[in-house]
Design an enzyme around this catalytic site. Structure first.
Site, PDB file in Angstrom:
ATOM      1  CG  ASP A  73      62.812  24.657  15.434  1.00 21.29           C
ATOM      2  OD1 ASP A  73      63.063  23.548  14.897  1.00 21.29           O
ATOM      3  OD2 ASP A  73      61.647  25.015  15.687  1.00 21.29           O
TER       4      ASP A  73
HETATM    5  C1  BGC Z   1      60.108  22.090  14.518  1.00 25.13           C
HETATM    6  C2  BGC Z   1      60.710  21.435  15.736  1.00 25.13           C
HETATM    7  C3  BGC Z   1      61.224  20.075  15.378  1.00 25.13           C
HETATM    8  C4  BGC Z   1      62.234  20.209  14.248  1.00 25.13           C
HETATM    9  C5  BGC Z   1      62.821  18.908  13.787  1.00 25.13           C
HETATM   10  C6  BGC Z   1      61.056  22.084  13.344  1.00 25.13           C
HETATM   11  O1  BGC Z   1      60.434  22.523  12.191  1.00 25.13           O
HETATM   12  O2  BGC Z   1      59.719  23.398  14.821  1.00 25.13           O
HETATM   13  O3  BGC Z   1      59.770  21.343  16.760  1.00 25.13           O
HETATM   14  O4  BGC Z   1      61.774  19.450  16.491  1.00 25.13           O
HETATM   15  O5  BGC Z   1      61.591  20.816  13.138  1.00 25.13           O
HETATM   16  O6  BGC Z   1      61.876  18.142  13.139  1.00 25.13           O
END
Ligand code: BGC
Length: 754
Positions: free
Chosen positions: A267
């Site tokens: 993530d």
């Molecule tokens: C989120 C993800 C997301 C990623 C990119 C993160 O903060 O938890 O679900 O895909 O950011 O935007």
């Protein structure tokens, strides 16, 4: 003069040598006639150490490098589960300001799950994948399958509810649909990211049985049945290690037990330790908060944990290249399915077909919770004047909520949908009733609405009540929204009740007009202290671009509602297991001591409620929910016949088939979801009263009857034995319970496992 044969053989020699040269010119890694694993090995053998390292981490907010020298393209990722996110700037979250990146927003995943229709999932994935492909994306960051543990989790709207079986069945076709476009899915957030509060600073403590029975199955289905080409590690910790660099979750379970051959990506900003990232199964690092990024350093990405620090360790001989080659192998495997796949379709965007898909999923996902006196569908002959009341009737919902926020081609608001459907025959009038959130911007994408309101709460309420009194029907559209501390990433809701004094508004409207339908737009359950005051309640979720049209079709009865709740609505928060037995938002003593504030002082969260999540808890503890898992009404009526089993006894490697007839006994065509629950009548371990093990949506014309068949094997009877680290089906008596909700079992049949 040369003879004809000589000319021919000269030609043959020239063309053969030309072809030989030409074949020589195609390296194995580019030769499509060669097996992929051979092509991967060839590419790997041609890459320098630096080129391999470069592939393991981002080069911008949403992309990672390929190998330009070898013609291996970059990977471009995009959020999120409900539509393709707008283009963002290279190093920033802010939108880039393109004018050609607006898309269709599909209903939120809770709504998809509420359709209980696997075909809808495939249609969703296929259409969304086409848009991602058109926008030149290789990896779609979704779907989300974290289990619904508490109604306070701000991100529940991006997930598929509380049941591992329902989520597993619904997620697989979505993945296949997206990936049929040569676009990878990235199922997220693996694992145990069941709340937003402390998501970066908490450690989940959970027993193995609960992990395997409740929280892992959707991920397992996503990778083993859905073959999701990538998976995203979560932010939280498990066994004291961050999920995106976690030996147990990534190596032991995902890559060894499930034999996963795809790519694990982190993530955004979930990595914080090079050694763990190298050894514990992470393949691709995104979004790390290096000092470089916050200070605008030009080599920020080189400072990632899987960048220069990794290279340095290899060069110093402190780590070998075995892990590196494995990671690159996985990334190349992904490349051959996506960026280097020359047979993928080209995609398209915002087509009429996509709009229809969004509308239909919305219509099928809407859940009719209550409909006393058949207030719905609206009788157009009696509806001379319709009052639409509530902020959510006029509020754009696709902007906000975190990374799933979208820039849409359009979003039909509930009020617009209702006007379009009823406006010709009836006088549709609007009053706001209360003011909630007037924001309307996310990362530079603006809703374009001005929701500022200067009148007092009393004035707004009086106006709404007066309108309700003078109308034939009242449609109240409220609920939550995508503002912080509502249905939104990064934080949880602060309380279970409806915000902005809506409870009072609803009670006042109930007194003013008996033809009241309360429509809740949310991704979460809410308290309903007024539940007995109002005749009709509709759960309408976040439905994306076609929201208003889907809703109007159901209110009018053009579409007969057939959605079923994918999670339980408890009466009060304390009725939820995590809030009664477990720890939320974390251990109380640690909370009081200020833990969880930063990564140096993480807070523990114990899932003491164990396997008793959602209806498993309510059933077993006999706590009556407000609305149960699987509940949803229709404008017609259905009758279930008597369930039959094809045998009385089954052996461990046998299958058993149950059949039941479902009949539409009303006057309208409609769909019912036959739900199969299994109950273990006697067990050496605690088991929930019953567990969902099959479901089928049946479409029936008035008077029509169909037979529904469920075939199960012992996996449907098993529990996870932590001591043996294996699934066990204990011989004994079981019951197959079939009904149309977890609290409405219509017929049952006993059988024995030998
Ligand atoms: C989120 C993800 C997301 C990623 C990119 C993160 O903060 O938890 O679900 O895909 O950011 O935007």
């Amino acid at each position: 003069m040369l003879k004809k044969t000589a000319i021919v053989s000269l030609f043959t020699i020239i063309s053969a040598s030309y072809m030989a040269q030409n074949t020589k010119a195609i390296p194995v890694y580019l030769d499509e006639s060669k097996p992929v694993e051979q092509r991967i090995q060839d590419a790997l053998s041609k890459m320098t150490l630096e080129e391999k390292i470069a592939m393991l981490h981002a080069q911008s907010k949403f992309s990672s490098p390929g190998v330009p020298r070898l013609g291996i393209p970059e990977f471009w990722t995009t959020d999120g589960p409900h539509g393709v996110r707008s283009e963002v700037k290279w190093d920033e979250w802010d939108q880039a300001g393109w004018t050609n990146d607006s898309i269709i927003a599909y209903p939120a995943l809770t709504a998809l799950s509420a359709t209980w229709n696997k075909n809808m999932s495939w249609n969703y994935g296929k259409a969304l994948g086409e848009e991602a492909r058109y926008r030149k994306k290789d990896i779609l960051l979704g779907p989300g399958v974290n289990i619904y543990r508490t109604p306070l989790n701000g991100r529940n709207f991006e997930y598929m509810g509380e049941d591992p079986f329902l989520t597993s069945k619904m997620v697989v076709p979505y993945i296949k649909g997206v990936q049929s476009n040569g676009v990878a899915t990235s199922v997220k957030h693996y694992a145990l990211n069941n709340q937003e509060m402390f998501r970066h600073t908490s450690n989940v403590i959970i027993d193995d049985r609960t992990l395997y029975e409740i929280y892992l199955p959707p991920f397992k289905a996503a990778v083993t049945e859905g073959d999701s080409w990538t998976i995203m590690g979560a932010y939280d910790m498990y066994k004291g290690q961050y999920a995106s660099q976690n030996q147990y979750l990534l190596n032991d379970i995902l890559k060894k037990e499930w034999n996963y051959k795809g790519v694990v990506l982190s993530d955004w900003g979930a990595v914080n330790n090079t050694e763990q990232a190298i050894h514990n199964g992470l393949d691709l690092e995104f979004g790390s908060w290096t000092n470089g990024l916050s200070e605008g350093h030009s080599n920020a990405y080189d400072s990632y944990y899987l960048a220069q620090p990794y290279l340095k360790l290899i060069k110093e001989g402190k780590v070998g290249t075995k892990e590196l080659d494995d990671k690159v192998t996985r990334l190349l495997r992904l490349a051959y399915k996506t960026t280097m796949n020359r047979n993928k379709p080209f995609g398209n965007i915002a087509s009429e077909e996509h709009k229809a898909v969004a509308k239909e999923i919305g219509e099928e996902g809407i859940v009719l919770l209550k409909n006393q006196g058949n207030v719905l569908p609206i009788d157009i002959n009696k509806a001379k004047k319709i009052a639409v009341i509530g902020e959510n009737a006029i509020k754009i919902m696709t902007v906000g909520g975190g990374s799933s926020s979208l820039k849409v081609k359009y979003e039909t608001l509930p009020l617009d949908g209702i006007k379009a459907r009823f406006g010709k025959q009836a006088d549709v009038q609007y009053a706001r009733g209360y003011v909630g959130d007037i924001g309307g911007e996310y990362n530079g994408v603006k809703s374009g609405q001005n929701l500022k309101e200067d009148r007092s709460p009393e004035a707004l309420l009086n106006e709404a009540v007066a309108l309700a009194k003078s109308s034939d029907y009242v449609i109240f559209v409220g609920g939550l929204n995508k503002a912080d501390f509502q249905d939104s990433e990064g934080n949880d809701r602060k309380s279970y009740g409806l915000p902005y004094n809506q409870d009072n508004v609803i009670s006042a409207l109930a007194k003013a007009n008996k033809n009241l339908a309360v429509v809740l737009v949310s991704g979460n359950a809410v308290a309903m202290p007024w539940v007995n005051e109002v005749p009709t309640i509709v759960q309408a979720w976040y439905l994306g671009s076609e929201a208003g049209n889907s809703l109007a079709a159901v209110l009018a009865g053009d579409v007969n509602p057939s959605g079923k709740l994918p999670f339980t609505f408890p009466v009060k928060l304390e009725d939820n297991a995590a809030h009664q037995l477990g720890e939320y938002p974390g251990n109380k003593e640690e909370l009081a001591a200020g833990k969880g504030k930063d990564q140096k002082n993480p807070i523990n969260i114990k899932y003491n409620e164990g396997i008793l999540v959602g209806y498993r808890w309510h059933d077993t503890k006999k706590i009556k929910p407000l609305f149960s898992f699987g509940h949803g009404l229709s404008y017609t009526t259905f009758e279930f016949g008597k369930a039959k089993a094809d045998k009385k006894e089954m052996s461990q490697d046998d299958k058993i088939t149950f059949t039941v007839t479902v009949k539409n006994t009303g006057k309208r065509a409609g769909a019912e979801v036959a739900q199969l629950y299994i109950s273990d009548l006697k067990s050496s371990v605690q088991r929930p009263t019953k567990e969902l093990k099959g479901f089928e949506k049946v479409f029936l014309n008035p008077g029509e009857e169909k037979e529904v068949t469920f075939t199960i094997d012992k996996t449907a009877l098993s529990f996870f034995d932590a001591g043996k680290h294996d699934w066990v089906a204990e011989p004994g008596d079981f019951e197959a319970l079939i009904g149309n909700s977890s609290d409405a079992i219509k017929t049952k049949v006993r059988f024995t496992l030998k």
